[in-house]
Design an enzyme around this catalytic site. Sequence first.
Site, PDB file in Angstrom:
ATOM      1  N   LYS A  55      36.670  50.197  40.023  1.00 37.27           N
ATOM      2  CA  LYS A  55      35.868  49.038  40.444  1.00 37.27           C
ATOM      3  C   LYS A  55      34.713  48.759  39.478  1.00 37.27           C
ATOM      4  CE  LYS A  55      37.236  49.735  45.187  1.00 37.27           C
ATOM      5  NZ  LYS A  55      38.373  48.829  45.120  1.00 37.27           N
ATOM      6  N   THR A  67      33.636  38.186  51.206  1.00 38.57           N
ATOM      7  CA  THR A  67      34.775  37.538  50.551  1.00 38.57           C
ATOM      8  C   THR A  67      35.937  37.478  51.547  1.00 38.57           C
ATOM      9  OG1 THR A  67      35.486  39.653  49.603  1.00 38.57           O
ATOM     10  CG2 THR A  67      34.073  38.270  48.238  1.00 38.57           C
ATOM     11  N   ASP A  75      36.678  42.623  42.422  1.00 36.10           N
ATOM     12  CA  ASP A  75      35.841  43.049  41.288  1.00 36.10           C
ATOM     13  C   ASP A  75      35.521  41.857  40.384  1.00 36.10           C
ATOM     14  OD1 ASP A  75      36.034  45.652  42.232  1.00 36.10           O
ATOM     15  OD2 ASP A  75      37.858  46.026  41.099  1.00 36.10           O
TER      16      ASP A  75
HETATM   17  O1  RIB Z   1      39.343  47.126  43.065  1.00 32.38           O
HETATM   18  C1  RIB Z   1      40.512  47.490  42.372  1.00 32.38           C
HETATM   19  C2  RIB Z   1      40.344  48.849  41.781  1.00 32.38           C
HETATM   20  O2  RIB Z   1      40.197  49.801  42.830  1.00 32.38           O
HETATM   21  C3  RIB Z   1      41.501  49.345  40.968  1.00 32.38           C
HETATM   22  O3  RIB Z   1      41.406  48.987  39.610  1.00 32.38           O
HETATM   23  C4  RIB Z   1      41.498  50.840  41.213  1.00 32.38           C
HETATM   24  O4  RIB Z   1      41.235  51.598  40.073  1.00 32.38           O
HETATM   25  C5  RIB Z   1      40.483  51.081  42.305  1.00 32.38           C
HETATM   26  O5  RIB Z   1      39.298  51.548  41.808  1.00 32.38           O
END
Ligand code: RIB
Length: 312
Positions: free
Chosen positions: A45, A221, A253
Amino acid sequence: MKKVSTPDIVVVGSVNLDMVATVQSLPKPGETTLARTYAEFPGGKGSNQAIAAARLGSRVAFVGRVGCDEAGRTVREALIVAGVDESHLLVDAASPTGRALVLVDETAENSIVVVSGANATLNPGSVIQAAEAVEEAAVVLAQLEVPLEVVRVAAQRSKGIFVLNPAPARALERELLELVDVMVVNEGEFEVVFGQPVPEDPALLGEALAGRKAPASLVVTLGGRGALIWASGETTQIPAPSVNVVDTTGAGDTFVGALGNALAKGEPLHEAAKWAVCAASLSTQSLGATSGMPTHAAVRELHGKLARVDGQ
Ligand code: RIB
């Protein structure tokens, strides 16, 4: 090693190698299922949020930990290619780089298991070593894939806007919530953090938060339905554009990274959230958390289209 002088944004968080299998449907408990495809992508993240903001043009520095292994070199390279300052991405010789086991079904639904590895060894000292950047940044972004004491120190050291994305979700202490300027949660995370579901009527969000420990402002969200903003006692809803969704991994993210990108430029929260909804929608059109993260030009185009539709 890329070092930016004064970052707009510092991200304190996790970095993983995502091991992504696409399946027809997510397996039920006890079920074995065959994958249709398999690929590995940079993820985590924290790293995802850093890459999302950098792709939109922010100067970003990242504070995190990897292992001394091939996966660590791969994820560092992804940060460098995106233009992120990874001089505070330390190597922990005793732990492997974090991994995420990601399943994506044919409806673009996913399920993720994170094996923390070196992320779990990030400590407050790493934030203190990066204190100059953390204190100078207009925006500091953090999540909960690293130890809570690291997040606490990042919040205490931040002099700009501190944005917390409490994922994976857990109940949070009042002292930390009081340091959060903007919290970004999805519906599931809202329920864990606030102990109740998001009200069906958005107008009741303020009422649901009344009397509870809550951050200064909150963004919920809602996936394809956009986002809710709760700030200064008022709730507003932002719709999402309709797109062809392939994989939603990393969409949250991208939202947080894009929100940081706009807040660092001085945009008000409501405008920043509109920008973030557009960026997150565009990001869902490719497989892999960072593959579909859009450029500034792509978000501007979609954002402009929506503004024209709104104005009609
Ligand atoms: O939010 C998605 C992410 O959550 C992925 O990339 C994974 O690595 C986890 O951290």
